[in-house]
Motif scaffolding. Structure first.
Motif, short mmCIF file in Angstrom:
data_model
loop_
_atom_site.label_atom_id
_atom_site.label_comp_id
_atom_site.label_asym_id
_atom_site.label_seq_id
_atom_site.Cartn_x
_atom_site.Cartn_y
_atom_site.Cartn_z
N ASN A 54 -36.46 -1.87 -10.24
CA ASN A 54 -36.91 -0.56 -10.69
C ASN A 54 -38.30 -0.64 -11.31
O ASN A 54 -38.62 0.07 -12.26
CB ASN A 54 -35.91 0.04 -11.69
CG ASN A 54 -35.75 -0.83 -12.92
OD1 ASN A 54 -36.25 -1.96 -12.97
ND2 ASN A 54 -35.07 -0.31 -13.93
N TYR A 235 -40.50 3.76 -2.78
CA TYR A 235 -39.12 3.91 -3.27
C TYR A 235 -38.85 5.34 -3.74
O TYR A 235 -39.65 5.94 -4.47
CB TYR A 235 -38.88 2.94 -4.43
CG TYR A 235 -37.61 3.25 -5.20
CD1 TYR A 235 -36.37 2.86 -4.71
CD2 TYR A 235 -37.66 3.98 -6.39
CE1 TYR A 235 -35.21 3.17 -5.39
CE2 TYR A 235 -36.50 4.28 -7.08
CZ TYR A 235 -35.27 3.87 -6.58
OH TYR A 235 -34.13 4.18 -7.26
N PRO A 237 -35.03 7.42 -5.05
CA PRO A 237 -33.57 7.34 -5.14
C PRO A 237 -32.93 8.11 -3.98
O PRO A 237 -33.47 9.11 -3.49
CB PRO A 237 -33.25 8.01 -6.49
CG PRO A 237 -34.54 7.97 -7.24
CD PRO A 237 -35.63 8.05 -6.24
N HIS A 238 -31.80 7.63 -3.55
CA HIS A 238 -31.09 8.31 -2.45
C HIS A 238 -30.63 9.69 -2.90
O HIS A 238 -30.18 9.89 -4.03
CB HIS A 238 -29.88 7.47 -2.02
CG HIS A 238 -29.29 7.89 -0.72
ND1 HIS A 238 -28.42 8.96 -0.61
CD2 HIS A 238 -29.44 7.40 0.54
CE1 HIS A 238 -28.07 9.11 0.65
NE2 HIS A 238 -28.66 8.18 1.38
N ALA A 242 -28.74 10.96 -6.31
CA ALA A 242 -29.44 11.91 -7.18
C ALA A 242 -28.57 13.12 -7.48
O ALA A 242 -28.54 13.63 -8.61
CB ALA A 242 -30.75 12.33 -6.52
N ARG A 295 -28.01 -0.02 -3.46
CA ARG A 295 -29.12 0.51 -4.27
C ARG A 295 -28.73 0.52 -5.75
O ARG A 295 -28.57 1.59 -6.35
CB ARG A 295 -29.48 1.92 -3.78
CG ARG A 295 -29.78 2.01 -2.29
CD ARG A 295 -29.92 3.45 -1.84
NE ARG A 295 -31.10 4.08 -2.44
CZ ARG A 295 -32.30 4.12 -1.86
NH1 ARG A 295 -32.49 3.59 -0.66
NH2 ARG A 295 -33.32 4.72 -2.46
N ASP A 298 -30.67 2.71 -8.44
CA ASP A 298 -30.82 4.17 -8.35
C ASP A 298 -30.32 4.90 -9.59
O ASP A 298 -31.00 5.80 -10.11
CB ASP A 298 -30.09 4.70 -7.10
CG ASP A 298 -30.97 4.61 -5.86
OD1 ASP A 298 -31.99 3.88 -5.93
OD2 ASP A 298 -30.65 5.25 -4.84
N ASN A 301 -32.55 4.34 -12.63
CA ASN A 301 -33.84 5.01 -12.39
C ASN A 301 -33.71 6.52 -12.56
O ASN A 301 -34.58 7.18 -13.14
CB ASN A 301 -34.35 4.69 -10.99
CG ASN A 301 -34.96 3.31 -10.89
OD1 ASN A 301 -35.28 2.70 -11.90
ND2 ASN A 301 -35.11 2.80 -9.68
N LEU A 302 -32.63 7.09 -12.03
CA LEU A 302 -32.43 8.53 -12.14
C LEU A 302 -32.17 8.95 -13.59
O LEU A 302 -32.65 10.00 -14.03
CB LEU A 302 -31.27 8.96 -11.24
CG LEU A 302 -31.60 8.98 -9.73
CD1 LEU A 302 -30.33 8.91 -8.90
CD2 LEU A 302 -32.42 10.23 -9.39
#
Length: 708
Positions: A54, A235, A237-238, A242, A295, A298, A301-302
């Protein structure tokens, strides 16, 4: 194809960039030269994104090679080992302005290796390293579009000198290093001798003009030989993950951000994250389970994105900060001195949850740090070391020695205090400060600076003025810019800037600026300096309320230094063959003795009696006897014509048989024997330098007075 471009800096100084000759397998390679100082900058990028991280994995290495300065490394192995402190600090100077300019979401590994090939006595390689790194990226196929330049500014009297020589820097009141793009300032580092903010601002503007010229030179090279930039995956996030975070956690995260206490807030965020991961684990959505395995970064990060949006909205729209303070408010300040017994000086400085303990230790000048690098500086007597253990943030982590961050923060505090530390003529000690971060919630380097001031004054070091430091943060949303005084950890992490300023009431002593955006305007920098000065004065008031000036006496546990001067030609007498004499003095007195080339002798000892004995022994060794002087000496040799008496260690004279007594004696042995202690007077130094002594010439009154 070899291509070279030039920039005339005036006064027969030419800056050049060359590519196409060295390191041809790198994505970009440039040799930058000024005078005979020559630096090679290379950059390489991995072909694919590193999965599961990340952050942007940028690695910058400034590789000092001592052959560049015609030196052979010290130590047993005779080759370069781990980076020197100067190399680490230079690597950080290159990293900080370049990192924020890569595309958002960029996750390919990028490495910059900058190697000085030759270093002359006029031009330092560090500014060339920053400019060379940008030039290497400019001509490479690595996605990097906003070029940067760097310049150093000196101030000698009223004159500002851009990119000064090393000799000019010796006379300068400040060492100001600035990096930026054509339009904005991205990085500032400065050490200054209490220079007013207005002069620093002028220096930044002078540097920026040179930076623009250097960027034009890079653009010229890139236009002629630059590669087409690669298209890389960025990059994101998927979308399905999300949606999960938005639906199940966004409101909870926003609510958690209203918790003002750091530990509770972090615990709540950790709980939300664990709940999300657990809900996926026990749920029936197999696609989501697989996505999280592929992932793992993710969700964190979100969550960070939601946190960042919430905090920035709170600040930009409500002028409210996560801990409830106003934008200009400092956290609660606490200062203590003398917190540890037996050490030479100690202090505890707290600002909110940030708590730093600093300890001062005094030693002999011979204990100064020896430096083995490309810098012309070969040693330093003032050192500051900064430690950041894992417990300070409630974490578990192996202790592996100082990292780049610790070295950088230690150097900043060191640079901030150095201008007020007395020179060795006034205070002949080596000084070491160690700042232990006990609790961290932002701005620990500035807390270490404040703690250093307190510890030095507690140790009785007569600093010129107290120094304090503060960090100013920034949240920039569109055209709106909100400055935050005394940023805490979350504001540093989620904000756009960490602008550290240290100094006295008279002026600035240190600056370090990190930004995460495309740079700072000159108008904004002026506002930052004003806000930082106001906060600095509040902290200086707090320091003065605890200890107004350095203690009158050193700690009883600190060594005492006695100084004396001897004829430089007699240094060899004190040292003796193979160091035999000075070793003997040290063994007999337990004092440490350092001798400068100009004849200055420094005797360091915690034992006053031992220091006194060492001083007497040195004075005796270097004493030049004069006719009429009295001595209480030992008979060391007997000859038929007289006795030799050692007047002071290493010096003897002859008492002729006729000068032993007022009456005639047949044999010397009738009056004297080896080892006898007698009072003698120097009555003659003949043309050959021989010393003739007399016992007979000593009156009873002189003998009584002398023996007292």
């Amino acid at each position: 194809m070899i291509k070279k471009v030039h920039l005339d800096l005036g006064e027969d100084r030419v800056l050049s960039l060359e590519t196409g000759k060295l390191a041809l397998q790198a994505n970009g390679s440039v040799v930058i030269q000024l005078g005979d100082t020559t630096v090679m900058a290379t950059t390489v990028m991995s072909d694919t994104q590193r999965p599961g991280i990340n952050f942007f994995p940028l690695l910058v290495d400034f590789e000092e090679k001592l052959y560049a300065a015609g030196k052979i490394p010290g130590g047993f192995f005779k080759r370069e080992g781990k980076p020197t402190e100067n190399a680490i600090l230079t690597s950080r100077r290159i990293d900080r302005p370049i990192r924020p300019l890569f595309p958002k979401g960029f996750r390919n590994d990028v490495q910059l290796v900058i190697t000085p090939l030759s270093v002359d006595l006029d031009n330092s390689p560090d500014i060339l390293a920053i400019n060379g790194a940008s030039a290497a990226l400019a001509i490479s196929d690595i996605p990097f579009d906003t070029l940067i330049g760097a310049a150093r500014v000196a101030k000698v009297g009223d004159k500002f000198i851009v990119d000064p020589t090393i000799a000019e820097m010796q006379e300068s009141e400040m060492d100001l290093v600035v990096a930026g793009s054509k339009d904005k300032i991205l990085m500032i580092e400065c050490g200054a001798a209490q220079v007013p903010e207005a002069d620093i601002i002028k220096g930044i503007k002078e540097a920026h003009e040179r930076i623009k010229e250097v960027i034009k030179l890079q653009e010229k090279l890139a236009k002629e030989v630059g590669k087409t930039k690669k298209q890389v995956e960025l990059y994101e996030p998927h979308a399905k993950i999300a949606k999960l975070v938005k639906d199940e956690a966004e409101d909870k995260i926003k609510k958690a951000m209203d918790i003002t206490e750091k530990v509770q807030r972090n615990a709540e965020i950790d709980k939300i994250r664990a709940g999300l991961e657990e809900s996926v684990k026990i749920g029936k959505d197999e696609e989501l389970k697989k996505l999280l395995q592929e992932r793992p970064a993710d969700i964190p990060n979100l969550i960070e994105m939601v946190q960042k949006k919430a905090v920035r909205k709170m600040i930009s729209e409500k002028d409210k900060r996560p801990d409830g303070r106003g934008l200009n408010d400092l956290r609660e300040l606490n200062c203590e001195v003398g917190v540890i017994p037996r050490v030479h000086g100690s202090a505890l400085f707290s600002r909110g949850d940030t708590q730093v303990m600093t300890v001062a230790t005094l030693g002999a000048l011979g204990e100064e740090q020896k430096l083995d690098g490309l810098s012309p500086e070969e040693s330093k007597r003032y050192m500051h070391h900064y430690n950041f253990p894992a417990y300070s943030v409630g974490e578990v982590r192996p202790m592996r020695g100082p990292g780049r961050r610790e070295i950088g923060h230690g150097a900043l505090a060191e640079r901030s205090l150095l201008p007020v530390v007395p020179d060795e003529e006034k205070f002949p000690y080596t000084i070491r400060l160690v700042s232990e971060v006990l609790s961290s919630n932002g701005s620990t380097s500035m807390a270490a600076t404040c703690g250093s001031t307190l510890a030095l004054m507690d140790a009785g070091v007569k600093i010129d003025d107290p120094v304090a430091g503060i960090s100013i943060g920034l949240v920039k949303e569109g055209s709106q810019e909100k400055l935050l005084t005394d940023i805490q950890g979350i504001e540093d992490f989620l904000g756009d800037m960490d602008f550290k300023v240290s100094g006295t009431r008279k002026g600035v002593t240190g600056i370090q600026v990190d930004v995460k955006i495309d740079g700072l305007s000159h108008d904004l920098i002026e506002k930052i300096f004003k806000q930082a000065k106001e906060a600095r004065n509040i902290i200086l008031d707090k320091i003065a309320s605890v200890i107004e000036q350095p203690r009158a006496e050193l700690s009883p546990y600190a060594p005492r230094v006695t100084t004396l001067r001897i004829d430089p030609e007699k240094i060899g007498l004190v040292i003796g063959p193979g160091g035999k004499m000075i070793k003997s003095i040290v063994e007999q007195t337990s004092a440490q003795i350092d001798i400068e080339d100009d004849g200055l002798v420094l005797i360091t000892s915690a034992d006053a009696e031992g220091a006194k004995r060492a001083q007497q022994m040195i004075e005796d060794l270097t004493y030049e006897p004069k006719v009429g002087d009295l001595f209480y000496g030992e008979v060391v040799r007997i000859m038929p014509f007289g006795a030799f008496v050692e007047m002071v260690p290493g010096k003897d004279g002859l008492v002729h048989i006729s000068q032993i007594a007022n009456k005639r004696i047949a044999k010397v042995e009738d009056a004297l024997k080896l080892g006898d202690k007698v009072v003698v007077k120097l009555v003659e130094i003949d043309e050959k330098g021989r010393r003739n002594l007399s016992m007979k010439a000593v009156t009873e009154e002189e003998k009584k007075r002398f023996l007292k």
